[in-house]
Design an enzyme around this catalytic site. Structure first.
Site, PDB file in Angstrom:
ATOM      1  N   GLN A  36       0.826  -1.162  -0.043  1.00 63.04           N
ATOM      2  CA  GLN A  36      -0.077   0.001   0.071  1.00 63.04           C
ATOM      3  C   GLN A  36       0.881   1.231  -0.022  1.00 63.04           C
ATOM      4  OE1 GLN A  36      -3.016   0.278   3.104  1.00 63.04           O
ATOM      5  NE2 GLN A  36      -3.919   2.162   2.268  1.00 63.04           N
ATOM      6  N   PHE A  37       1.179   1.856  -0.981  1.00 57.37           N
ATOM      7  CA  PHE A  37       1.906   2.892  -1.318  1.00 57.37           C
ATOM      8  C   PHE A  37       1.417   4.190  -0.578  1.00 57.37           C
ATOM      9  CE2 PHE A  37      -0.661   3.712  -5.013  1.00 57.37           C
ATOM     10  CZ  PHE A  37      -0.882   4.949  -5.039  1.00 57.37           C
ATOM     11  N   THR A  38       0.183   4.363  -0.417  1.00 59.60           N
ATOM     12  CA  THR A  38      -0.411   5.507   0.078  1.00 59.60           C
ATOM     13  C   THR A  38      -0.264   5.598   1.620  1.00 59.60           C
ATOM     14  OG1 THR A  38      -2.427   4.257   0.801  1.00 59.60           O
ATOM     15  CG2 THR A  38      -2.466   5.219  -1.353  1.00 59.60           C
TER      16      THR A  38
END
Length: 167
Positions: A80-82
């Site tokens: 999850q890059f966020t």
């Protein structure tokens, strides 16, 4: 590297109508990889995921005594890059996240190391880079945020020290 760890009764990942992975009791871990993560960050997160004590003793008499290995639980990891987003006004900015192909290599290293350190049949993941629907039945609820930067010495600036004194 940042990990949002959730103790779950069950968790699953779908992409569209396809079920990608599902687990029963264990940990659902959202993994965010930042631009300067290296193998030491992977080592730190793997060690913590397998040793963090989030379950009560077998007889229920004491809380926080057993880890995922001791309960023979599963891990569902979701890239999850966020997790490294910052805000520019009201718009998220992802400049601290590692680029897609680089982060895929680091993420796969994390999964490989988990499989080598525990039971490979207990390690699951989502679909890297896909728009996923993650279903989490959090038990407790218990959610812990872990950042590999916490393992590194923190430096304090004089301004930060002055602000701390005012609190």
């Amino acid at each position: 590297m940042r990990a949002v760890i959730q103790r779950v009764l069950r968790a699953s990942v779908r992409v569209g109508d396809d079920l990608i992975s599902s687990i029963d009791r264990g940990l659902c871990v959202l993994i965010g990889i930042t631009h300067d993560d290296d193998p030491s960050d992977v080592d730190y997160i793997v060690k913590k995921l397998l040793s963090i004590r989030l379950w009560p003793s077998a007889d229920g008499s004491k809380n926080w005594t057993r880890n995922v290995v001791e309960i023979d639980g599963s891990l569902l990891c979701v890239s999850q890059f966020t997790l490294h987003a910052t805000l520019k006004g009201t718009k998220p900015d992802f400049h601290l996240s590692m680029s897609g192909e680089q982060s895929r290599v680091v993420y796969e290293k994390l999964l490989s190391q988990l499989k080598l350190s525990y039971k490979s049949e207990k390690i699951f993941d989502g679909q890297f880079g896909a728009m996923m629907n993650v279903n989490i039945e959090n038990e407790g609820p218990v959610t812990i945020i872990l950042d590999s930067r916490s393992k590194k010495p923190m430096t304090t600036t004089p301004a930060a020290e002055a602000n701390a004194d005012e609190d």
